[in-house]
Scaffold this motif. Sequence first.
Motif, PDB file in Angstrom:
ATOM      1  N   VAL A  27      26.016  40.415  47.507  1.00  0.00           N
ATOM      2  CA  VAL A  27      26.309  41.801  47.136  1.00  0.00           C
ATOM      3  C   VAL A  27      26.424  42.670  48.382  1.00  0.00           C
ATOM      4  O   VAL A  27      27.357  43.485  48.511  1.00  0.00           O
ATOM      5  CB  VAL A  27      25.210  42.333  46.190  1.00  0.00           C
ATOM      6  CG1 VAL A  27      25.396  43.834  45.951  1.00  0.00           C
ATOM      7  CG2 VAL A  27      25.233  41.584  44.869  1.00  0.00           C
ATOM      8  N   LEU A  28      25.494  42.517  49.324  1.00  0.00           N
ATOM      9  CA  LEU A  28      25.554  43.287  50.567  1.00  0.00           C
ATOM     10  C   LEU A  28      26.817  42.966  51.351  1.00  0.00           C
ATOM     11  O   LEU A  28      27.463  43.871  51.916  1.00  0.00           O
ATOM     12  CB  LEU A  28      24.315  43.004  51.421  1.00  0.00           C
ATOM     13  CG  LEU A  28      22.999  43.627  50.951  1.00  0.00           C
ATOM     14  CD1 LEU A  28      21.852  43.175  51.844  1.00  0.00           C
ATOM     15  CD2 LEU A  28      23.106  45.146  50.948  1.00  0.00           C
ATOM     16  N   ALA A  29      27.191  41.690  51.387  1.00  0.00           N
ATOM     17  CA  ALA A  29      28.396  41.298  52.123  1.00  0.00           C
ATOM     18  C   ALA A  29      29.631  41.963  51.520  1.00  0.00           C
ATOM     19  O   ALA A  29      30.502  42.473  52.257  1.00  0.00           O
ATOM     20  CB  ALA A  29      28.543  39.780  52.116  1.00  0.00           C
ATOM     21  N   CYS A  30      29.719  41.993  50.190  1.00  0.00           N
ATOM     22  CA  CYS A  30      30.871  42.634  49.538  1.00  0.00           C
ATOM     23  C   CYS A  30      30.864  44.140  49.785  1.00  0.00           C
ATOM     24  O   CYS A  30      31.926  44.745  50.007  1.00  0.00           O
ATOM     25  CB  CYS A  30      30.846  42.336  48.037  1.00  0.00           C
ATOM     26  SG  CYS A  30      31.195  40.617  47.612  1.00  0.00           S
ATOM     27  N   LEU A 222      37.072  35.779  45.339  1.00  0.00           N
ATOM     28  CA  LEU A 222      38.394  36.364  45.555  1.00  0.00           C
ATOM     29  C   LEU A 222      38.500  37.736  44.900  1.00  0.00           C
ATOM     30  O   LEU A 222      39.020  38.692  45.493  1.00  0.00           O
ATOM     31  CB  LEU A 222      39.468  35.423  45.001  1.00  0.00           C
ATOM     32  CG  LEU A 222      40.927  35.802  45.266  1.00  0.00           C
ATOM     33  CD1 LEU A 222      41.196  35.880  46.758  1.00  0.00           C
ATOM     34  CD2 LEU A 222      41.875  34.792  44.606  1.00  0.00           C
ATOM     35  N   TYR A 223      37.985  37.862  43.678  1.00  0.00           N
ATOM     36  CA  TYR A 223      38.050  39.129  42.955  1.00  0.00           C
ATOM     37  C   TYR A 223      37.283  40.226  43.709  1.00  0.00           C
ATOM     38  O   TYR A 223      37.784  41.351  43.870  1.00  0.00           O
ATOM     39  CB  TYR A 223      37.467  38.948  41.555  1.00  0.00           C
ATOM     40  CG  TYR A 223      37.545  40.182  40.689  1.00  0.00           C
ATOM     41  CD1 TYR A 223      38.706  40.463  39.973  1.00  0.00           C
ATOM     42  CD2 TYR A 223      36.471  41.051  40.577  1.00  0.00           C
ATOM     43  CE1 TYR A 223      38.787  41.593  39.162  1.00  0.00           C
ATOM     44  CE2 TYR A 223      36.548  42.184  39.780  1.00  0.00           C
ATOM     45  CZ  TYR A 223      37.708  42.447  39.078  1.00  0.00           C
ATOM     46  OH  TYR A 223      37.794  43.575  38.281  1.00  0.00           O
ATOM     47  N   CYS A 224      36.064  39.894  44.183  1.00  0.00           N
ATOM     48  CA  CYS A 224      35.243  40.890  44.867  1.00  0.00           C
ATOM     49  C   CYS A 224      35.836  41.282  46.223  1.00  0.00           C
ATOM     50  O   CYS A 224      35.685  42.429  46.674  1.00  0.00           O
ATOM     51  CB  CYS A 224      33.820  40.369  45.037  1.00  0.00           C
ATOM     52  SG  CYS A 224      32.899  40.263  43.482  1.00  0.00           S
ATOM     53  N   LEU A 225      36.528  40.351  46.884  1.00  0.00           N
ATOM     54  CA  LEU A 225      37.155  40.661  48.172  1.00  0.00           C
ATOM     55  C   LEU A 225      38.430  41.475  47.997  1.00  0.00           C
ATOM     56  O   LEU A 225      38.818  42.239  48.899  1.00  0.00           O
ATOM     57  CB  LEU A 225      37.458  39.365  48.928  1.00  0.00           C
ATOM     58  CG  LEU A 225      36.238  38.593  49.438  1.00  0.00           C
ATOM     59  CD1 LEU A 225      36.676  37.328  50.155  1.00  0.00           C
ATOM     60  CD2 LEU A 225      35.377  39.464  50.358  1.00  0.00           C
ATOM     61  N   ALA A 241      30.082  51.231  48.077  1.00  0.00           N
ATOM     62  CA  ALA A 241      29.025  51.315  47.067  1.00  0.00           C
ATOM     63  C   ALA A 241      29.500  50.792  45.711  1.00  0.00           C
ATOM     64  O   ALA A 241      28.781  50.035  45.031  1.00  0.00           O
ATOM     65  CB  ALA A 241      28.539  52.754  46.932  1.00  0.00           C
ATOM     66  N   ILE A 242      30.714  51.178  45.331  1.00  0.00           N
ATOM     67  CA  ILE A 242      31.223  50.745  44.028  1.00  0.00           C
ATOM     68  C   ILE A 242      31.518  49.245  44.016  1.00  0.00           C
ATOM     69  O   ILE A 242      31.234  48.547  43.037  1.00  0.00           O
ATOM     70  CB  ILE A 242      32.487  51.551  43.657  1.00  0.00           C
ATOM     71  CG1 ILE A 242      32.165  53.048  43.593  1.00  0.00           C
ATOM     72  CG2 ILE A 242      33.046  51.077  42.330  1.00  0.00           C
ATOM     73  CD1 ILE A 242      31.043  53.402  42.636  1.00  0.00           C
ATOM     74  N   VAL A 243      32.065  48.750  45.115  1.00  0.00           N
ATOM     75  CA  VAL A 243      32.319  47.305  45.203  1.00  0.00           C
ATOM     76  C   VAL A 243      31.000  46.533  45.134  1.00  0.00           C
ATOM     77  O   VAL A 243      30.897  45.498  44.473  1.00  0.00           O
ATOM     78  CB  VAL A 243      33.083  46.967  46.498  1.00  0.00           C
ATOM     79  CG1 VAL A 243      33.103  45.463  46.746  1.00  0.00           C
ATOM     80  CG2 VAL A 243      34.508  47.498  46.418  1.00  0.00           C
ATOM     81  N   SER A 247      30.168  43.870  42.245  1.00  0.00           N
ATOM     82  CA  SER A 247      29.828  42.502  42.645  1.00  0.00           C
ATOM     83  C   SER A 247      28.419  42.132  42.193  1.00  0.00           C
ATOM     84  O   SER A 247      28.156  40.978  41.827  1.00  0.00           O
ATOM     85  CB  SER A 247      29.960  42.340  44.161  1.00  0.00           C
ATOM     86  OG  SER A 247      29.039  43.170  44.843  1.00  0.00           O
ATOM     87  N   PHE A 248      27.489  43.115  42.192  1.00  0.00           N
ATOM     88  CA  PHE A 248      26.141  42.868  41.662  1.00  0.00           C
ATOM     89  C   PHE A 248      26.208  42.444  40.198  1.00  0.00           C
ATOM     90  O   PHE A 248      25.509  41.519  39.763  1.00  0.00           O
ATOM     91  CB  PHE A 248      25.301  44.133  41.817  1.00  0.00           C
ATOM     92  CG  PHE A 248      23.972  44.066  41.115  1.00  0.00           C
ATOM     93  CD1 PHE A 248      22.907  43.375  41.669  1.00  0.00           C
ATOM     94  CD2 PHE A 248      23.790  44.702  39.891  1.00  0.00           C
ATOM     95  CE1 PHE A 248      21.681  43.310  41.017  1.00  0.00           C
ATOM     96  CE2 PHE A 248      22.570  44.645  39.233  1.00  0.00           C
ATOM     97  CZ  PHE A 248      21.517  43.944  39.797  1.00  0.00           C
TER      98      PHE A 248
END
Length: 312
Positions: A27-30, A222-225, A241-243, A247-248
């Motif tokens: 989550v942090l990475a995204c 792929l979706y989160c990136l 923040a929204i991403v 992703s969370f």
Amino acid sequence: MTAEKMQWLQIAFQLKGSVVTAIYKRVLACGIFGVFISLLYHFKLPVSQPILESVIPSIVLGLLLVFRTNTAYERFWEGRKIWGSIVNDVRNLARQIWVSIDEINPEDRDKKIRILRLVVAFAVATKLHLRGERVNKELEELMSISKYLTLKTMNNPPLEIAFWIGDYLQLQYNRNCINSYQLIAIQELLNSLVDSLGACERILKTPIPLAYAIHLKQLLLLYCLLLPFQLVHNLGWWTGAIVGLISFTLFGIEAIGLEIENPFGYDANDLPLDTICNTMKRNIEDLISLTPSVHVYTGKEIRNRESEVGNG
């Protein structure tokens, strides 16, 4: 109402039993990647690409996640039903042995007690077998040292215990301590225990197909990136923040499925097998403390306790 609200809030922010610790790095990475895209957008680079929304439709990803979670929960619930059957069969088998088998010499009661504890040992050995653990002191206290040492050499300890129980039942039939109808009824309970063992092994040794698991993880990543490229035009510096929030949600659903697909371990979301086995131990010890109204050896003769009570 206030207490209920506080409990709800405590559960909502509880870390133990949640999947936060398993997914927070992703989550942090995204989120950081989203901030990086916001930075590029701030410097007027052409990173805003709303058209990427059509690459992986959210409804397709949602259906895949729902299928993954439902499949894992089915395995969890089936495991719970199987262990419910084990509890019932252990109680019924112990009760039948304790009440139905006559005692015709001084050692018979002690042998029955040892067999009743072997019935519990079957459940404990099944628990250890499903967890991939070796025979330990938890089983040692439920059987003789010779049986314990033999069990340590076996590949499938619960099956060996079932053999000992079945062998005892056949011996009692040969000694005319039970009739053929009683033997069949008790053997059916023992067979049901072995069937439950096999059903648990089926859950344990049949994981979610690897290709499906790999493909779902690839789509999630792929979706989160791709999300920051779709959202940065409208959200600007809020993109990260929204991403991170989205992703969370997605990684959390996938992690829950992974957490519960094998319900026999030690995780907070696994079945409480230790508690279940301890309950069975207490039940059997309570049963042993009772005296059934069957033929009981008195030292010189066999007397029928039930008829004695009737005459009294």
